[in-house]
Design a protein around this motif. Structure first.
Motif, PDB file in Angstrom:
ATOM      1  N   ASN A 213       0.813  -1.210   0.000  1.00 30.25           N
ATOM      2  CA  ASN A 213       0.000   0.000   0.000  1.00 30.25           C
ATOM      3  C   ASN A 213       0.847   1.260   0.000  1.00 30.25           C
ATOM      4  O   ASN A 213       1.922   1.310   0.606  1.00 30.25           O
ATOM      5  N   PHE A 214       0.359   2.252  -0.711  1.00 24.28           N
ATOM      6  CA  PHE A 214       0.839   3.619  -0.542  1.00 24.28           C
ATOM      7  C   PHE A 214       0.437   4.033   0.856  1.00 24.28           C
ATOM      8  O   PHE A 214      -0.697   3.808   1.283  1.00 24.28           O
ATOM      9  N   ASN A 215       1.351   4.629   1.599  1.00 25.87           N
ATOM     10  CA  ASN A 215       1.108   4.911   3.008  1.00 25.87           C
ATOM     11  C   ASN A 215       0.485   6.278   3.266  1.00 25.87           C
ATOM     12  O   ASN A 215       0.530   6.778   4.392  1.00 25.87           O
ATOM     13  N   GLY A 216      -0.095   6.874   2.236  1.00 25.85           N
ATOM     14  CA  GLY A 216      -0.815   8.121   2.417  1.00 25.85           C
ATOM     15  C   GLY A 216       0.034   9.357   2.303  1.00 25.85           C
ATOM     16  O   GLY A 216      -0.481  10.457   2.086  1.00 25.85           O
ATOM     17  N   THR A 217       1.342   9.203   2.424  1.00 26.86           N
ATOM     18  CA  THR A 217       2.266  10.330   2.406  1.00 26.86           C
ATOM     19  C   THR A 217       3.679   9.788   2.240  1.00 26.86           C
ATOM     20  O   THR A 217       3.931   8.599   2.410  1.00 26.86           O
ATOM     21  N   GLY A 218       4.608  10.662   1.854  1.00 24.06           N
ATOM     22  CA  GLY A 218       5.978  10.210   1.673  1.00 24.06           C
ATOM     23  C   GLY A 218       6.157   9.341   0.448  1.00 24.06           C
ATOM     24  O   GLY A 218       7.001   8.450   0.432  1.00 24.06           O
ATOM     25  N   GLY A 219       5.366   9.583  -0.573  1.00 20.87           N
ATOM     26  CA  GLY A 219       5.454   8.795  -1.797  1.00 20.87           C
ATOM     27  C   GLY A 219       5.002   9.596  -3.003  1.00 20.87           C
ATOM     28  O   GLY A 219       4.539  10.745  -2.880  1.00 20.87           O
ATOM     29  N   VAL A 220       5.127   8.987  -4.176  1.00 23.31           N
ATOM     30  CA  VAL A 220       4.798   9.649  -5.437  1.00 23.31           C
ATOM     31  C   VAL A 220       3.899   8.740  -6.268  1.00 23.31           C
ATOM     32  O   VAL A 220       4.150   7.526  -6.358  1.00 23.31           O
ATOM     33  N   TRP A 221       2.882   9.318  -6.873  1.00 24.53           N
ATOM     34  CA  TRP A 221       1.976   8.608  -7.780  1.00 24.53           C
ATOM     35  C   TRP A 221       2.218   9.053  -9.221  1.00 24.53           C
ATOM     36  O   TRP A 221       2.518  10.233  -9.478  1.00 24.53           O
ATOM     37  N   ARG A 222       2.032   8.134 -10.140  1.00 18.55           N
ATOM     38  CA  ARG A 222       1.913   8.501 -11.548  1.00 18.55           C
ATOM     39  C   ARG A 222       0.477   8.992 -11.770  1.00 18.55           C
ATOM     40  O   ARG A 222      -0.484   8.284 -11.429  1.00 18.55           O
ATOM     41  N   ARG A 223       0.319  10.158 -12.324  1.00 17.22           N
ATOM     42  CA  ARG A 223      -1.014  10.731 -12.517  1.00 17.22           C
ATOM     43  C   ARG A 223      -1.906   9.783 -13.320  1.00 17.22           C
ATOM     44  O   ARG A 223      -3.096   9.600 -13.005  1.00 17.22           O
ATOM     45  N   ALA A 224      -1.352   9.151 -14.340  1.00 20.50           N
ATOM     46  CA  ALA A 224      -2.150   8.239 -15.167  1.00 20.50           C
ATOM     47  C   ALA A 224      -2.654   7.054 -14.351  1.00 20.50           C
ATOM     48  O   ALA A 224      -3.735   6.520 -14.629  1.00 20.50           O
ATOM     49  N   CYS A 225      -1.900   6.630 -13.355  1.00 19.46           N
ATOM     50  CA  CYS A 225      -2.323   5.517 -12.499  1.00 19.46           C
ATOM     51  C   CYS A 225      -3.524   5.919 -11.657  1.00 19.46           C
ATOM     52  O   CYS A 225      -4.497   5.156 -11.535  1.00 19.46           O
ATOM     53  N   ILE A 226      -3.468   7.105 -11.066  1.00 20.50           N
ATOM     54  CA  ILE A 226      -4.600   7.589 -10.275  1.00 20.50           C
ATOM     55  C   ILE A 226      -5.862   7.638 -11.133  1.00 20.50           C
ATOM     56  O   ILE A 226      -6.932   7.164 -10.732  1.00 20.50           O
ATOM     57  N   ASP A 227      -5.738   8.200 -12.323  1.00 21.66           N
ATOM     58  CA  ASP A 227      -6.899   8.332 -13.212  1.00 21.66           C
ATOM     59  C   ASP A 227      -7.426   6.968 -13.644  1.00 21.66           C
ATOM     60  O   ASP A 227      -8.638   6.730 -13.657  1.00 21.66           O
ATOM     61  N   ASP A 228      -6.516   6.070 -14.023  1.00 15.58           N
ATOM     62  CA  ASP A 228      -6.919   4.747 -14.496  1.00 15.58           C
ATOM     63  C   ASP A 228      -7.627   3.943 -13.409  1.00 15.58           C
ATOM     64  O   ASP A 228      -8.545   3.168 -13.696  1.00 15.58           O
ATOM     65  N   ALA A 229      -7.213   4.134 -12.151  1.00 16.21           N
ATOM     66  CA  ALA A 229      -7.811   3.385 -11.044  1.00 16.21           C
ATOM     67  C   ALA A 229      -9.106   4.010 -10.538  1.00 16.21           C
ATOM     68  O   ALA A 229      -9.733   3.474  -9.619  1.00 16.21           O
ATOM     69  N   GLY A 230      -9.505   5.137 -11.113  1.00 19.16           N
ATOM     70  CA  GLY A 230     -10.782   5.741 -10.729  1.00 19.16           C
ATOM     71  C   GLY A 230     -10.669   6.944  -9.825  1.00 19.16           C
ATOM     72  O   GLY A 230     -11.687   7.461  -9.347  1.00 19.16           O
ATOM     73  N   GLY A 231      -9.448   7.406  -9.565  1.00 17.21           N
ATOM     74  CA  GLY A 231      -9.263   8.604  -8.748  1.00 17.21           C
ATOM     75  C   GLY A 231      -9.457   8.349  -7.265  1.00 17.21           C
ATOM     76  O   GLY A 231      -9.677   7.225  -6.813  1.00 17.21           O
ATOM     77  N   TRP A 232      -9.365   9.429  -6.507  1.00 13.53           N
ATOM     78  CA  TRP A 232      -9.522   9.338  -5.053  1.00 13.53           C
ATOM     79  C   TRP A 232     -10.990   9.169  -4.686  1.00 13.53           C
ATOM     80  O   TRP A 232     -11.825   9.965  -5.078  1.00 13.53           O
ATOM     81  N   HIS A 233     -11.298   8.115  -3.912  1.00 14.77           N
ATOM     82  CA  HIS A 233     -12.651   7.886  -3.417  1.00 14.77           C
ATOM     83  C   HIS A 233     -12.748   8.370  -1.975  1.00 14.77           C
ATOM     84  O   HIS A 233     -11.749   8.388  -1.246  1.00 14.77           O
ATOM     85  N   THR A 234     -13.949   8.721  -1.584  1.00 17.49           N
ATOM     86  CA  THR A 234     -14.161   9.277  -0.239  1.00 17.49           C
ATOM     87  C   THR A 234     -15.005   8.369   0.645  1.00 17.49           C
ATOM     88  O   THR A 234     -15.509   8.799   1.679  1.00 17.49           O
ATOM     89  N   ASP A 235     -15.167   7.095   0.270  1.00 21.28           N
ATOM     90  CA  ASP A 235     -16.035   6.201   1.032  1.00 21.28           C
ATOM     91  C   ASP A 235     -15.310   5.389   2.096  1.00 21.28           C
ATOM     92  O   ASP A 235     -15.917   4.524   2.735  1.00 21.28           O
ATOM     93  N   THR A 236     -14.002   5.616   2.303  1.00 17.90           N
ATOM     94  CA  THR A 236     -13.279   4.988   3.405  1.00 17.90           C
ATOM     95  C   THR A 236     -12.410   6.061   4.071  1.00 17.90           C
ATOM     96  O   THR A 236     -12.142   7.108   3.489  1.00 17.90           O
TER      97      THR A 236
END
Length: 485
Positions: A213-236
């Motif tokens: 898991n990405f630990n919420g901070t101290g890391g880097v995302w590929r923008r295309a990965c975030i978009d492909d996975a559906g973006g940030w969800h707010t249900d958890t």
């Protein structure tokens, strides 16, 4: 033997089996993590001729004690200025707003591309802020730092090349360092537990190709990965774990680099620690409820599915510990009254060896984190850590149950102290001495009673367990009351 004692023993035995399974999972990760540390380090990716555009996001909410520090640290990142964009995602409603605005204006005047992003409301909390920020930036890669982090200047130059050598890399996660590890016993215990996660668990999962898991901070995302996975969800409450699983189920690869350290501040007071623990444990349960089905329906190998299940259900161990703890006191009287079933209890005691792999797991991490410390210091500190972890069982078990039931709760931030005076630190206290704290004090007395009953009946099988529980719940109660002032 009456039905009730049989039921008690049976449930207690099932709890021990769960603990045994949990511990064996930790043992496997320890074995893999140690192998990874012993293997030759993989070659570093080449330095790119052309660097990509990077956005650094700083999600904030009422962080006047540390806001200036994190902005200044990210402004000092060694990266081409024309390719760097810093977003201060500020949802604050206190003095943080003015402090952030002043530092943003200062660094903008120096020619840095830095934005102070304000939303009309706090919808979606941190996940909502991160999602909103993406709409206002053109970065190909997104680095995220919580307010308590102080990244080193070369952070981006050390992480970005991993993306450029493999287009399937969606995340590069780094290890958390501890700015205030030696501030108090509470911070030393937290560092002890986090080191095990970052030096053994994450390393072992990476080495074996398991989900991590990405630990919420101290890391880097590929923008295309975030978009492909559906973006940030707010249900958890753990938007980081949720997006991590969605991305890996889509085939993205995560890279974990323990040699790159992102220093951060540990919660120094009990209410801050509890708010963090509540968010992590409840969010993990919510994410497990959301993703266990998709994991098992995916085409992943069986070993990956099993480890992913173990990973997602990690926080549920607190429910089992709490149930075991409550049953352990009447079990002393059952053992005393039904001596003819002594062999059954002795057989059940064998499963207490399920805790042995945890000794190995935490020792391996402690030795990696503190190679110069003498061996004799480990056993006592481990037992204290185990005891205080048990003392958090009521608080965390409640969070897990709420997560599994789907009860929505607000995202309560973890207050950061920085170097602020005591009066300013107290403004961010998140809790007081409520019914749950009082119950923790009563449970300390309850387990002390179980300890005394064991001595009275000359039955010492559960004495170590009751000692750990008594000390742990008493410590949590003490710090909760002390830090509420």
């Amino acid at each position: 033997m009456p039905l009730l004692p049989i039921l008690l023993v049976a449930v207690y035995g099932l709890c021990l089996l769960f603990i045994l399974g949990f511990s064996l999972g930790q043992w496997e990760l320890t074995r893999l993590g140690r192998r990874a540390h012993q293997a030759p380090p993989p070659p570093l990716p080449p330095v790119p001729a052309v660097w990509p555009r990077v956005t650094v996001q700083l999600p904030l909410y009422n962080e006047q004690n540390v806001v200036e520090r994190v902005i200044d640290a990210t402004a000092a990142l060694d990266y081409p200025a024309d390719l760097l964009h810093i977003q201060v995602l500020d949802d604050s409603n206190d003095a943080t707003v003015d402090l952030a605005a002043a530092r943003v204006a200062h660094h903008a005047a120096r020619g840095l591309r830095i934005s102070h992003v304000r939303r009309p409301n706090r919808e979606g909390y941190k996940a909502g802020a991160l999602r909103h920020g993406l709409e206002e930036t053109d970065g190909e890669f997104i680095a995220i730092f919580d307010a308590d982090f102080v990244p080193e200047a070369d952070f981006l130059r050390r992480t970005i090349p991993f993306f450029l050598q493999d287009e399937q890399v969606g995340v590069v996660q780094t290890r958390w360092g501890h700015l205030n590890e030696n501030e108090s016993l509470l911070t030393r215990l937290q560092a002890f537990g986090l080191d095990a996660h970052f030096l053994i668990e994450q390393v072992g999962r990476t080495f074996a190709g398991f989900f991590l898991n990405f630990n919420g901070t101290g890391g880097v995302w590929r923008r295309a990965c975030i978009d492909d996975a559906g973006g940030w969800h707010t249900d958890t409450l753990t938007e980081d774990l949720d997006l991590s699983y969605r991305a890996q189920l889509r085939g993205w690869r995560f890279v974990y680099r323990p040699e790159i350290v992102a220093p951060a501040e540990l919660p120094a007071v009990m209410d801050a620690l509890k708010s963090q623990q509540f968010r992590w444990t409840k969010g993990a349960a919510e994410t497990a409820h959301k993703h266990l089905g998709p994991v098992w329906r995916s085409g992943q190998p069986l070993a990956v599915k099993l480890q992913a299940s173990f990973h997602l259900l990690n926080s549920s161990v607190y429910v089992v510990i709490m149930l075991m703890a409550l049953l352990s006191v009447p079990l002393v009287f059952v053992r005393a009254q039904f001596a003819e079933y002594k062999v059954v209890f002795q057989l059940a005691s064998v499963f207490l060896f399920g805790f042995t792999p945890l000794v190995y797991y935490y020792y391996s991490a402690w030795r990696l984190a503190h190679p110069d410390k003498p061996l004799w210091r480990y056993p006592g500190f481990f037992l204290l850590f185990l005891s205080v972890s048990m003392g958090l069982a009521l608080h965390n078990a409640r969070a897990v149950i709420l997560g599994w039931l789907g009860r929505r709760t607000p995202f309560v931030r973890t207050p950061k102290a920085g170097t602020a005076p005591a009066a300013r630190r107290r403004r961010y206290r998140t809790g007081g001495v409520g019914p749950l704290v009082a119950l923790e004090g009563l449970l300390a007395a309850y387990f002390a009673f179980g300890w005394g009953a064991g001595v009275y009946f000359h039955d010492f099988g559960l004495l170590p367990f009751h000692t750990l529980l008594t000390v742990g719940f008493a410590a949590i109660f003490y710090y909760s009351v002390r830090h509420a002032r």
